[in-house]
Structure formats: C-alpha cells, structure tokens
Design a protein around this motif. Structure first.
Motif, PDB file in Angstrom:
ATOM      1  N   MET A 189       0.831  -1.206   0.000  1.00 48.05           N
ATOM      2  CA  MET A 189       0.000   0.000   0.000  1.00 48.05           C
ATOM      3  C   MET A 189       0.866   1.256   0.000  1.00 48.05           C
ATOM      4  SD  MET A 189      -2.958  -1.156   2.702  1.00 48.05           S
ATOM      5  CE  MET A 189      -3.621   0.510   2.836  1.00 48.05           C
ATOM      6  N   ALA A 190       1.955   1.216   0.776  1.00 48.31           N
ATOM      7  CA  ALA A 190       2.860   2.367   0.833  1.00 48.31           C
ATOM      8  C   ALA A 190       3.507   2.626  -0.518  1.00 48.31           C
ATOM      9  CB  ALA A 190       3.928   2.128   1.899  1.00 48.31           C
ATOM     10  N   ASP A 191       3.768   1.557  -1.278  1.00 50.00           N
ATOM     11  CA  ASP A 191       4.361   1.686  -2.609  1.00 50.00           C
ATOM     12  C   ASP A 191       3.316   2.010  -3.679  1.00 50.00           C
ATOM     13  OD1 ASP A 191       6.808   1.075  -1.527  1.00 50.00           O
ATOM     14  OD2 ASP A 191       6.690  -1.071  -2.009  1.00 50.00           O
ATOM     15  N   ASN A 192       2.030   1.955  -3.283  1.00 51.51           N
ATOM     16  CA  ASN A 192       0.917   2.215  -4.212  1.00 51.51           C
ATOM     17  C   ASN A 192       0.997   1.306  -5.439  1.00 51.51           C
ATOM     18  OD1 ASN A 192      -1.470   3.537  -4.878  1.00 51.51           O
ATOM     19  ND2 ASN A 192      -0.424   5.067  -6.137  1.00 51.51           N
ATOM     20  N   ASP A 193       1.363   0.046  -5.176  1.00 53.29           N
ATOM     21  CA  ASP A 193       1.529  -0.946  -6.243  1.00 53.29           C
ATOM     22  C   ASP A 193       0.291  -1.834  -6.255  1.00 53.29           C
ATOM     23  OD1 ASP A 193       2.183  -3.118  -7.836  1.00 53.29           O
ATOM     24  OD2 ASP A 193       4.283  -3.133  -7.214  1.00 53.29           O
ATOM     25  N   ALA A 194      -0.615  -1.596  -7.224  1.00 54.61           N
ATOM     26  CA  ALA A 194      -1.893  -2.309  -7.254  1.00 54.61           C
ATOM     27  C   ALA A 194      -1.712  -3.817  -7.394  1.00 54.61           C
ATOM     28  CB  ALA A 194      -2.760  -1.769  -8.391  1.00 54.61           C
ATOM     29  N   ALA A 195      -0.798  -4.232  -8.264  1.00 57.99           N
ATOM     30  CA  ALA A 195      -0.581  -5.658  -8.476  1.00 57.99           C
ATOM     31  C   ALA A 195      -0.034  -6.320  -7.212  1.00 57.99           C
ATOM     32  CB  ALA A 195       0.366  -5.885  -9.646  1.00 57.99           C
ATOM     33  N   ALA A 196       0.899  -5.640  -6.556  1.00 60.85           N
ATOM     34  CA  ALA A 196       1.472  -6.183  -5.320  1.00 60.85           C
ATOM     35  C   ALA A 196       0.436  -6.221  -4.212  1.00 60.85           C
ATOM     36  CB  ALA A 196       2.674  -5.343  -4.892  1.00 60.85           C
ATOM     37  N   ILE A 197      -0.430  -5.221  -4.161  1.00 60.82           N
ATOM     38  CA  ILE A 197      -1.482  -5.203  -3.132  1.00 60.82           C
ATOM     39  C   ILE A 197      -2.394  -6.416  -3.298  1.00 60.82           C
ATOM     40  CG2 ILE A 197      -3.574  -3.995  -2.391  1.00 60.82           C
ATOM     41  CD1 ILE A 197      -2.108  -1.363  -3.000  1.00 60.82           C
ATOM     42  N   ALA A 198      -2.815  -6.666  -4.548  1.00 59.44           N
ATOM     43  CA  ALA A 198      -3.695  -7.813  -4.801  1.00 59.44           C
ATOM     44  C   ALA A 198      -3.003  -9.119  -4.416  1.00 59.44           C
ATOM     45  CB  ALA A 198      -4.106  -7.841  -6.271  1.00 59.44           C
ATOM     46  N   ASP A 199      -1.723  -9.224  -4.756  1.00 63.11           N
ATOM     47  CA  ASP A 199      -0.956 -10.436  -4.450  1.00 63.11           C
ATOM     48  C   ASP A 199      -0.827 -10.640  -2.944  1.00 63.11           C
ATOM     49  OD1 ASP A 199       0.714 -12.674  -5.449  1.00 63.11           O
ATOM     50  OD2 ASP A 199       2.306 -11.606  -4.375  1.00 63.11           O
ATOM     51  N   GLU A 200      -0.515  -9.570  -2.233  1.00 66.77           N
ATOM     52  CA  GLU A 200      -0.317  -9.672  -0.782  1.00 66.77           C
ATOM     53  C   GLU A 200      -1.637  -9.915  -0.044  1.00 66.77           C
ATOM     54  OE1 GLU A 200       2.431 -10.160   0.342  1.00 66.77           O
ATOM     55  OE2 GLU A 200       3.811  -9.316  -1.118  1.00 66.77           O
ATOM     56  N   VAL A 201      -2.716  -9.322  -0.533  1.00 64.24           N
ATOM     57  CA  VAL A 201      -4.021  -9.594   0.079  1.00 64.24           C
ATOM     58  C   VAL A 201      -4.381 -11.071  -0.089  1.00 64.24           C
ATOM     59  CG1 VAL A 201      -6.508  -9.164  -0.125  1.00 64.24           C
ATOM     60  CG2 VAL A 201      -4.925  -7.242  -0.071  1.00 64.24           C
ATOM     61  N   GLY A 202      -4.055 -11.631  -1.256  1.00 59.73           N
ATOM     62  CA  GLY A 202      -4.278 -13.062  -1.466  1.00 59.73           C
ATOM     63  C   GLY A 202      -3.485 -13.900  -0.473  1.00 59.73           C
ATOM     64  N   ASP A 203      -2.218 -13.527  -0.262  1.00 57.46           N
ATOM     65  CA  ASP A 203      -1.387 -14.249   0.708  1.00 57.46           C
ATOM     66  C   ASP A 203      -1.963 -14.125   2.122  1.00 57.46           C
ATOM     67  OD1 ASP A 203       0.324 -14.938  -1.304  1.00 57.46           O
ATOM     68  OD2 ASP A 203       1.837 -13.418  -0.837  1.00 57.46           O
ATOM     69  N   LEU A 204      -2.482 -12.937   2.449  1.00 61.65           N
ATOM     70  CA  LEU A 204      -3.076 -12.722   3.765  1.00 61.65           C
ATOM     71  C   LEU A 204      -4.299 -13.610   3.962  1.00 61.65           C
ATOM     72  CD1 LEU A 204      -3.323 -11.169   6.437  1.00 61.65           C
ATOM     73  CD2 LEU A 204      -4.573  -9.383   5.188  1.00 61.65           C
ATOM     74  N   LEU A 205      -5.149 -13.669   2.950  1.00 56.89           N
ATOM     75  CA  LEU A 205      -6.340 -14.516   3.044  1.00 56.89           C
ATOM     76  C   LEU A 205      -5.945 -15.990   3.183  1.00 56.89           C
ATOM     77  CD1 LEU A 205      -8.580 -12.837   0.314  1.00 56.89           C
ATOM     78  CD2 LEU A 205      -8.996 -12.858   2.781  1.00 56.89           C
ATOM     79  N   PHE A 206      -4.935 -16.409   2.428  1.00 57.15           N
ATOM     80  CA  PHE A 206      -4.475 -17.800   2.492  1.00 57.15           C
ATOM     81  C   PHE A 206      -3.971 -18.127   3.897  1.00 57.15           C
ATOM     82  CE2 PHE A 206      -1.664 -21.409   1.642  1.00 57.15           C
ATOM     83  CZ  PHE A 206      -2.434 -22.168   0.764  1.00 57.15           C
ATOM     84  N   SER A 207      -3.270 -17.171   4.505  1.00 57.86           N
ATOM     85  CA  SER A 207      -2.754 -17.374   5.859  1.00 57.86           C
ATOM     86  C   SER A 207      -3.885 -17.432   6.886  1.00 57.86           C
ATOM     87  CB  SER A 207      -1.774 -16.256   6.224  1.00 57.86           C
ATOM     88  OG  SER A 207      -0.652 -16.274   5.382  1.00 57.86           O
ATOM     89  N   VAL A 208      -4.911 -16.602   6.696  1.00 59.46           N
ATOM     90  CA  VAL A 208      -6.054 -16.618   7.615  1.00 59.46           C
ATOM     91  C   VAL A 208      -6.785 -17.954   7.524  1.00 59.46           C
ATOM     92  CG1 VAL A 208      -8.306 -15.571   8.106  1.00 59.46           C
ATOM     93  CG2 VAL A 208      -6.326 -14.116   7.657  1.00 59.46           C
TER      94      VAL A 208
END
Length: 277
Positions: free
Chosen positions: A192-211
């Motif tokens: 989010m700090a980098d304002n990188d849309a593709a990275a945000i989507a990727d990291e949110v996916g990783d977060l959901l997978f971890s949850v």
C-alpha cells in the motif's frame, strides 16, 4: 407418493426432443453447473438457518441436479442414474473396510469398531490409492491432483493446505500461523505504501491464504466462518436501516459516527445487554 423412478421418468419427458420443455432440451452439462452450485448453497443455507421445514424441498432440488446430469449422460450413451448409484455405493464400501471387511454390503454387523483416528488414517490411505489408480501419468501424481478447481476459494485453500499437511508440510500449531498472518498483513501495508496495485492484490491473497491456515489449525471451517460473518453483517446492517426508517432519516444523510453508533446498538441488542443511550 412419487418415487425416484417417477422423477427419472419426468426428467426423460422434459428432455424429449419433440414434446419436452424447450428450456430443458437446450441445456448442457456446463449450463447446469451454476444451478447445481446454487442448489448446494441453498441446502447449506437452510441448514444454517435451521429451516428444516424447507430442507426437504432444497434436497429435492439438489437431487434433481444429479438426475439432470445422468439424463444428459444417458442420451450420450455414457452412463445412467443407476450407474451413479452403483459407483458411489461401491466407493463407500471400499472406503469403509472397518464396516464392510468382506466387501459385502449386507454382511452381518459383527466387526470390531475402530477409533476415529484409525478410521481417518485408513480413509486417507484408500483415497491415496484411488488417486494413484486414476492417474494416467504416475510420475506426475500429486496429492493435490483431485482438489476441485471449482471449489469456493476459501474451501479450496483449506483443502490444499490439509493435503500438504499430510506429508508434513504444515505448521506445528496455531501460534506460528498467527505470526504468519501478522507478517502477511505487514506486507500488505508495504504494498500500500508503494501504491503498487498488483502487489497489493498479491499480498491480500497471501493474507487470506494465511487466515485460512489459521482457521484450519483452530478447527474452524473458513467457509462456514465467513458465511456466519456475512450473516452477522447483514443482520446488523438491516437493523441500522430499520432504525433509520423508524426515524424517517435517509441513510445517506447520516455521518459515519452515527451509523457506527447504530451498529454498536445492534451488537448490544444481540448480546441482550441494556442500551446505554
């Protein structure tokens, strides 16, 4: 009372090329799939709401999906409904050797009972054997081969993780998974700090997978948990809407603070606590 044979006859009539229903005649396996998923969720919804008055009807709708696919297959000379019944019966006899040791469905019930862990272990062994038999290229066989791609994403995540855990690729308990959730949340913040849309989507996916992984370790079905959270949100939001209707206020005219206060009131009422205001 109508029987299964009557239902099969009805299906055959619906698909009659000359006298059947035009909508049913033009259906294919692919066009029926969305209806099958919807009917399965309606069964789950009726059970979750304790609506047993309508469960029988919802189960009938789900059964009809199986009848539909069987009719399509019959028309193509692939298999019939009787074959579906035969295949599932054979599979369940094979997967329950502790109940049917001789493979005879009607053998006397005099087999010593196994404990739950023994049953689970044997079940997984048999399923692994079945996966090996299905594989046309044994060298490419994977534990993940038969995890359906069409499963809801949360359920599929849990199943993939469970399969990997069978060979030791898993966290030992819930605490390190919780650390992983925090780590993934930090990575979302970085993206989010980098304002990188593709990275945000990727990291949110990783977060959901971890949850999902955390839910699995806590013996919580993630799909069921999220459905419960959805229902809770819907219930509380409807409370807000009704409260504003009672005072003749459009929801659009309210501040976030006012809406949040009503949300808190909804929570208090659910817990049967007296209102503070």
């Amino acid at each position: 009372m109508y029987s299964l044979e009557d239902l099969l006859h009805l299906m055959n009539r619906l698909r009659d090329p000359q006298f059947g229903c035009p909508w049913d005649i033009r259906q294919t396996y692919a066009t029926i799939v969305p209806h099958t998923l919807e009917e399965a969720y309606e069964v789950a919804d009726a059970i979750e709401r304790g609506d047993f008055d309508h469960l029988q009807g919802e189960l009938g709708d789900l059964l009809f999906q199986v009848v539909y696919y069987s009719q399509l297959a019959k028309e193509e000379g692939r298999f019939e409904f009787a074959g579906v019944i035969d295949s599932i019966t054979r599979k369940l006899i094979r997967r329950h050797p502790h109940v049917f040791p001789s493979g005879d469905l009607y053998a006397p019930l005099d087999v010593p009972r196994l404990n739950e862990e023994q049953v689970k272990q044997r079940w997984e062994e048999i399923k692994a054997e079945e996966r090996a038999e299905k594989s046309s290229a044994p060298q490419q066989l994977s534990l993940l081969d038969d995890v359906p791609a069409a499963l809801p994403a949360l359920s599929r995540s849990a199943k993939l993780q469970k399969r990997a855990g069978q060979v030791g690729f898993d966290w030992p308990d819930a605490l390190p998974v919780l650390d992983k959730v925090r780590e993934e949340l930090d990575e979302v913040l970085e993206a989010m700090a980098d304002n990188d849309a593709a990275a945000i989507a990727d990291e949110v996916g990783d977060l959901l997978f971890s949850v999902v992984n955390l839910a699995r370790h806590l013996k919580v079905d993630p799909e069921t948990a999220l459905r419960g959270a959805n229902s809770k949100f819907e219930r509380r939001f409807r409370f807000i809407e009704q409260a504003l209707r009672d005072t003749h206020r459009p929801i659009e005219d309210c501040t976030l603070e006012e809406l949040d206060a009503l949300w808190g009131e909804a929570k208090r009422q659910e817990k049967n606590l007296p209102s503070c205001g």
